[in-house]
Design an enzyme around this catalytic site. Structure first.
Site, PDB file in Angstrom:
ATOM      1  N   ASP A  11       0.959  -1.122  -0.076  1.00  0.00           N
ATOM      2  CA  ASP A  11       0.005  -0.105  -0.116  1.00  0.00           C
ATOM      3  C   ASP A  11       1.001   1.179  -0.001  1.00  0.00           C
ATOM      4  O   ASP A  11       1.620   1.530   0.854  1.00  0.00           O
ATOM      5  CB  ASP A  11      -0.859  -0.017   1.212  1.00  0.00           C
ATOM      6  CG  ASP A  11      -1.807   1.183   1.305  1.00  0.00           C
ATOM      7  OD1 ASP A  11      -1.685   2.245   0.772  1.00  0.00           O
ATOM      8  OD2 ASP A  11      -2.686   1.148   2.256  1.00  0.00           O
ATOM      9  N   HIS A  18      -8.588   4.736   2.793  1.00  0.00           N
ATOM     10  CA  HIS A  18      -7.887   3.265   2.269  1.00  0.00           C
ATOM     11  C   HIS A  18      -8.578   2.787   1.151  1.00  0.00           C
ATOM     12  O   HIS A  18      -8.960   1.661   1.351  1.00  0.00           O
ATOM     13  CB  HIS A  18      -7.816   2.276   3.387  1.00  0.00           C
ATOM     14  CG  HIS A  18      -6.989   2.902   4.635  1.00  0.00           C
ATOM     15  ND1 HIS A  18      -5.651   2.902   4.655  1.00  0.00           N
ATOM     16  CD2 HIS A  18      -7.360   3.606   5.845  1.00  0.00           C
ATOM     17  CE1 HIS A  18      -5.125   3.351   5.540  1.00  0.00           C
ATOM     18  NE2 HIS A  18      -6.049   3.938   6.332  1.00  0.00           N
ATOM     19  N   TYR A  89      -3.871   9.656   0.393  1.00  0.00           N
ATOM     20  CA  TYR A  89      -3.620   9.132   1.724  1.00  0.00           C
ATOM     21  C   TYR A  89      -2.823   7.942   1.968  1.00  0.00           C
ATOM     22  O   TYR A  89      -2.782   7.072   1.302  1.00  0.00           O
ATOM     23  CB  TYR A  89      -5.036   8.767   2.236  1.00  0.00           C
ATOM     24  CG  TYR A  89      -5.437   8.557   3.698  1.00  0.00           C
ATOM     25  CD1 TYR A  89      -5.310   9.394   4.450  1.00  0.00           C
ATOM     26  CD2 TYR A  89      -5.210   7.413   4.217  1.00  0.00           C
ATOM     27  CE1 TYR A  89      -5.396   9.371   5.845  1.00  0.00           C
ATOM     28  CE2 TYR A  89      -5.327   6.975   5.589  1.00  0.00           C
ATOM     29  CZ  TYR A  89      -5.330   8.055   6.164  1.00  0.00           C
ATOM     30  OH  TYR A  89      -5.424   7.881   7.835  1.00  0.00           O
ATOM     31  N   TYR A 230       0.443  -0.517  15.032  1.00  0.00           N
ATOM     32  CA  TYR A 230      -0.412  -1.024  14.082  1.00  0.00           C
ATOM     33  C   TYR A 230      -0.090   0.222  12.948  1.00  0.00           C
ATOM     34  O   TYR A 230      -0.251   1.430  13.372  1.00  0.00           O
ATOM     35  CB  TYR A 230      -1.779  -0.697  14.385  1.00  0.00           C
ATOM     36  CG  TYR A 230      -2.846  -0.661  13.486  1.00  0.00           C
ATOM     37  CD1 TYR A 230      -3.341  -1.971  12.772  1.00  0.00           C
ATOM     38  CD2 TYR A 230      -3.406   0.292  12.600  1.00  0.00           C
ATOM     39  CE1 TYR A 230      -4.158  -2.096  11.625  1.00  0.00           C
ATOM     40  CE2 TYR A 230      -4.232   0.354  11.453  1.00  0.00           C
ATOM     41  CZ  TYR A 230      -4.618  -0.935  11.056  1.00  0.00           C
ATOM     42  OH  TYR A 230      -5.376  -1.155  10.032  1.00  0.00           O
ATOM     43  N   LYS A 233      -3.223  -2.963   7.823  1.00  0.00           N
ATOM     44  CA  LYS A 233      -3.482  -4.376   7.915  1.00  0.00           C
ATOM     45  C   LYS A 233      -2.262  -5.086   6.649  1.00  0.00           C
ATOM     46  O   LYS A 233      -1.842  -4.200   5.672  1.00  0.00           O
ATOM     47  CB  LYS A 233      -4.744  -4.759   7.520  1.00  0.00           C
ATOM     48  CG  LYS A 233      -5.444  -5.799   8.280  1.00  0.00           C
ATOM     49  CD  LYS A 233      -5.117  -5.799   9.917  1.00  0.00           C
ATOM     50  CE  LYS A 233      -5.626  -7.012  10.641  1.00  0.00           C
ATOM     51  NZ  LYS A 233      -4.897  -6.903  11.909  1.00  0.00           N
ATOM     52  N   ASP A 234      -1.924  -6.034   6.881  1.00  0.00           N
ATOM     53  CA  ASP A 234      -1.043  -6.935   5.929  1.00  0.00           C
ATOM     54  C   ASP A 234      -1.438  -7.337   4.730  1.00  0.00           C
ATOM     55  O   ASP A 234      -0.535  -7.205   3.797  1.00  0.00           O
ATOM     56  CB  ASP A 234      -0.704  -8.057   6.748  1.00  0.00           C
ATOM     57  CG  ASP A 234      -0.381  -7.970   8.064  1.00  0.00           C
ATOM     58  OD1 ASP A 234       0.415  -7.028   8.645  1.00  0.00           O
ATOM     59  OD2 ASP A 234      -1.044  -8.514   8.900  1.00  0.00           O
ATOM     60  N   ARG A 267     -10.132  -0.268  10.427  1.00  0.00           N
ATOM     61  CA  ARG A 267      -8.835  -0.148  11.458  1.00  0.00           C
ATOM     62  C   ARG A 267      -8.153  -1.450  11.685  1.00  0.00           C
ATOM     63  O   ARG A 267      -7.380  -1.485  12.774  1.00  0.00           O
ATOM     64  CB  ARG A 267      -9.112   0.831  12.832  1.00  0.00           C
ATOM     65  CG  ARG A 267      -9.794   2.049  12.408  1.00  0.00           C
ATOM     66  CD  ARG A 267     -10.130   2.859  13.641  1.00  0.00           C
ATOM     67  NE  ARG A 267     -10.951   4.047  13.433  1.00  0.00           N
ATOM     68  CZ  ARG A 267     -10.366   5.308  12.939  1.00  0.00           C
ATOM     69  NH1 ARG A 267      -9.049   5.256  13.139  1.00  0.00           N
ATOM     70  NH2 ARG A 267     -10.997   6.140  12.661  1.00  0.00           N
ATOM     71  N   TYR A 348      -3.537   1.398  17.054  1.00  0.00           N
ATOM     72  CA  TYR A 348      -3.463   2.448  17.817  1.00  0.00           C
ATOM     73  C   TYR A 348      -3.401   2.059  19.330  1.00  0.00           C
ATOM     74  O   TYR A 348      -3.802   1.240  19.860  1.00  0.00           O
ATOM     75  CB  TYR A 348      -4.902   3.309  18.008  1.00  0.00           C
ATOM     76  CG  TYR A 348      -4.990   3.756  16.607  1.00  0.00           C
ATOM     77  CD1 TYR A 348      -6.314   4.190  16.216  1.00  0.00           C
ATOM     78  CD2 TYR A 348      -4.266   4.286  15.643  1.00  0.00           C
ATOM     79  CE1 TYR A 348      -6.937   4.633  15.310  1.00  0.00           C
ATOM     80  CE2 TYR A 348      -4.625   4.765  14.542  1.00  0.00           C
ATOM     81  CZ  TYR A 348      -5.906   4.861  14.291  1.00  0.00           C
ATOM     82  OH  TYR A 348      -6.178   5.540  13.037  1.00  0.00           O
TER      83      TYR A 348
HETATM   84  P1  13P Z   1      -5.028  -0.771   4.981  1.00  0.00           P
HETATM   85  O1  13P Z   1      -4.341  -1.886   5.664  1.00  0.00           O
HETATM   86  O2  13P Z   1      -5.783  -1.447   3.648  1.00  0.00           O
HETATM   87  O3  13P Z   1      -4.560   0.406   4.524  1.00  0.00           O
HETATM   88  O4  13P Z   1      -6.321  -0.494   5.841  1.00  0.00           O
HETATM   89  C1  13P Z   1      -5.986   0.141   7.155  1.00  0.00           C
HETATM   90  C2  13P Z   1      -7.378   0.585   7.752  1.00  0.00           C
HETATM   91  O5  13P Z   1      -6.818   0.968   8.715  1.00  0.00           O
HETATM   92  C3  13P Z   1      -8.606   0.545   7.207  1.00  0.00           C
HETATM   93  O6  13P Z   1      -9.598   1.223   8.119  1.00  0.00           O
HETATM   94 MG    MG Z   2      -3.957   1.865   3.202  1.00  0.00          MG
HETATM   95 MG    MG Z   3      -4.741  -2.382   2.096  1.00  0.00          MG
END
Ligand code: 13P
Ligand code: MG
Ligand code: MG
Ligand code: 13P
Length: 366
Positions: A11, A18, A89, A230, A233-234, A267, A348
């Protein structure tokens, strides 16, 4: 011919939160990778799933080639700079380290690689998921390779009668790769005992016991283990060779009709059902739902056919409806109980600070 398929994804920035990378960003990444065709690489396919961009390329440099990894890293870095300029973003979100040192592993991007002697026909699948973590593939791999309820080839095909060998990684161990090898069907219950904990134990690879060949390679990156907090996400990727000694395409896809609950969603801190979506899909409801896409290819002498969208079929429209219902159902209980992940997986430090503050206000009474 000996061919390597490498996928590296990250990303590096997206529009409107996102959701999805910009067209300009995708175009830049695509043009940089395509410029290497006939030089460093044979062929390539650049795509996005939600806010993640994946660079899939074929070459003959083997797995963990520093040249290939560097090309992908440099391209993603250049992309992150463009994302910054465009004001996207989370520009550069998954590029957690500054310096490249021979391999993208441990730097943030996810990687999955397969190296094999091409069969006369060589079909394979490329899965990419967003808003979830590597454990999302545990259940579909277990069902697709071990359970005749999904993989009828286990009883119908003599080429699969011996079953498969699983390499499972303990992703909580960050010093090195900590791996256990287990055989299906002999050690099925041991495999199940580990895979039931998808935040810690992740299928890294599957091998055919008939031929010894590697069938599956999945990314195992856990960003919070690299960053110590955090950072997103992976969003795992996976390659699966199909047909012949391996499950048929439809057997590998079959478990995705379940829409099983995975970690991720808003998140990266909730449980939500994994929705099989069309290629180049975006993200919406509650920063989700967690999605998985699948591009099917044949590769010949390193050259890729066009991608076929494995989840673009009326059948999966029905599944998407059912998965939406599951998504709404779990969202009805908001942050309570199983709807939200355990403390160790939450986004967080915010909630930890809050709980620490409250801790001091507890009093003990007889
Ligand atoms: P991504 O890992 O896809 O960037 O999403 C993060 C996120 O916190 C979505 O709410
Ligand atoms: Mg993202
Ligand atoms: Mg992503
Ligand atoms: P075809 O007869 O269409 O090649 O399909 C064979 C098969 O085994 C499908 O799983």
């Amino acid at each position: 011919m000996r061919t390597t398929v490498t996928v590296i994804k990250a990303d590096i920035g997206s529009i409107g939160g996102h959701l999805k990378p910009s067209e300009g960003l995708l175009k830049l990444v695509k043009s940089r990778v395509e410029a290497e065709k006939g030089k460093l690489i044979i062929d390539c396919y650049v795509s996005h799933t939600g806010d993640d961009i994946a660079i899939l390329c074929t070459h003959n440099k083997g797995k963990n080639s520093s040249e290939i990894h560097k090309m992908a890293w440099d391209t993603l870095m250049e992309g992150a700079n463009l994302a910054k300029k465009q004001g996207l973003y989370g520009a550069g979100q998954d590029l957690l380290k500054d310096a490249f040192s021979g391999n993208v592993k441990g730097l943030g991007p996810a990687v999955a690689e397969l190296e094999f002697d091409e069969r006369p026909n060589e079909p394979f699948l490329f899965f990419a998921a967003d808003k979830t973590d590597p454990g999302a593939y545990n259940l579909p791999l277990y069902l697709g390779f071990c359970d005749p309820m999904h993989c009828s080839g286990l009883i119908l095909s003599s080429k699969m009668a011996k079953g498969f060998r699983f390499e499972i990684m303990d992703v909580s161990y960050t010093e090195k790769d900590r791996i256990i090898t287990l055989n299906a069907p002999e050690e099925l219950y041991d495999i199940a005992a580990l895979l039931r904990d998808p935040e810690r134990f992740v299928v890294a690879a599957v091998y055919s016991k008939e031929s010894g060949e590697q069938v599956t390679a999945a990314s195992t990156t856990r960003l919070h283990n690299i960053a110590g907090k955090y950072v997103g996400k992976d969003d795992p990727i996976m390659l699966v060779r199909v047909q012949g000694n391996f499950p048929a395409t439809g057997e590998v896809l079959s478990p995705y009709a379940l829409g099983h609950y995975v970690a991720g969603f808003m998140r990266g801190s909730h449980n939500g059902p994994l929705m099989p979506v069309k290629l180049n899909s975006t993200i919406s409801y509650f920063d989700g739902p967690p999605v998985v896409s699948c591009a099917a290819f044949c590769v010949h002498e390193g050259h890729l056919t066009e991608a076929v969208d494995a989840f673009d079929h009326p059948f999966w429209d029905y599944v998407r409806q059912e998965v939406s219902k599951k998504g709404i159902e779990i969202r009805r209980q908001g942050f309570f109980g199983n709807a939200m992940l355990p403390m160790s997986e939450l986004e967080y430090g915010g909630i930890a600070d809050k709980l620490r503050g409250l801790e001091e206000r507890f009093v003990t009474k007889d």
